[in-house]
Each structure stands twice: as C-alpha cells, then as structure tokens.
Design a protein around this motif. Structure first.
Motif, short mmCIF file in Angstrom:
data_model
loop_
_atom_site.label_atom_id
_atom_site.label_comp_id
_atom_site.label_asym_id
_atom_site.label_seq_id
_atom_site.Cartn_x
_atom_site.Cartn_y
_atom_site.Cartn_z
N MET A 1 0.84 -1.17 0.00
CA MET A 1 0.00 0.00 0.00
C MET A 1 0.89 1.24 0.00
O MET A 1 1.75 1.41 0.85
N THR A 2 0.69 2.12 -0.93
CA THR A 2 1.46 3.34 -1.05
C THR A 2 0.66 4.52 -0.53
O THR A 2 -0.48 4.73 -0.93
N LEU A 3 1.29 5.27 0.37
CA LEU A 3 0.65 6.45 0.94
C LEU A 3 0.93 7.67 0.07
O LEU A 3 1.99 7.76 -0.56
N ARG A 8 3.47 10.67 4.07
CA ARG A 8 4.64 9.82 4.29
C ARG A 8 5.62 10.38 5.30
O ARG A 8 6.51 9.69 5.74
#
Length: 134
Positions: A1-3, A8
């Motif tokens: 999962m990329t924020l 970040r």
C-alpha cells in the motif's frame, strides 16, 4: 500500500550537517582558488586534518555557522586567506560554492552567505605555522 506524499512524513537534515556541508564547500572553493587549507570544521567539532608533508596546507580551515528555517539557510563562514590575493574574488567563490553545494546536497535555498576573513597569511613573511616573534 502506497501512501500519498503528504502523509509519508519528511526528512529533517540537522543544522550541524548543513554547517558541515557549508564548511566543506568553502574549503573546496578556497582549494579551487589555490589556497591550501587544512581540514574543514564546524565550530565545536574537531574535524581538522593534519597538515600535509609538503607544507602546502598552512592556512586554517573554514568554520561555518548556519541558521535553518524551513528550507532556507543563512550561513556565516569564517576563513583565513593568503595575502596578497584577490580577497573579494575568493569570498565571492566561497559564497557561490556554499549556495550551490547546500542546494545540491540538502535541497535548501541559501539566500545569504556572510564571509568573514579572520586572518590573512602573507606569503612574504614565511612565518606560517611558526610562533610569533616576541
């Protein structure tokens, strides 16, 4: 999962690191101008190197103090220069090099670099590194 980028976090570069970058940049600028200097250092830190065996490194290292606010850095750097020389040109080279290196390595803008010449070393006296005559 990329924020998303805003969630970040952020990288914080310590003021001491920025001061070391500025000191090293000043040293590079002076070496480029043909001025032999010992190791670069930050006030309060012992980062000086020993003089070379050739005796070329007779002038003390530059010292930098910085004030960082957000991504803007104000630098005060103290240098020792050889004399006679073009002092204005050397100070200008130090200003430019510090602004370039801090921007490249830390990603911070440097709108102000104050260069103080603490000492001039005359090449004619030949007393660099020796005691004062009493």
């Amino acid at each position: 999962m990329t924020l998303p980028a805003g969630e970040r976090g952020a990288t914080r570069i310590a003021d001491r690191v920025v001061a070391k970058i500025a000191s090293q940049a000043a040293r590079e600028a002076l070496r480029g101008a043909g001025v032999g200097v010992r190791g670069a250092a930050v006030r309060g830190a012992s980062a000086s190197a020993s003089a070379s065996a050739s005796g070329e490194d007779e002038i003390g290292p530059p010292y930098a103090d910085v004030t960082v606010h957000d991504d803007v850095v104000r630098v005060r750097v103290a240098v020792e220069l050889g004399y006679p020389s073009d002092i204005g040109a050397q100070c200008g080279a130090v200003r430019r090099r510090i602004a370039e290196r801090v921007k490249a390595l830390a990603g911070m803008d440097v709108p102000e670099v104050a260069v103080t010449v603490e000492r001039l070393h005359s090449v004619h006296t030949g007393t660099a590194g020796r005691e004062r005559v009493r």
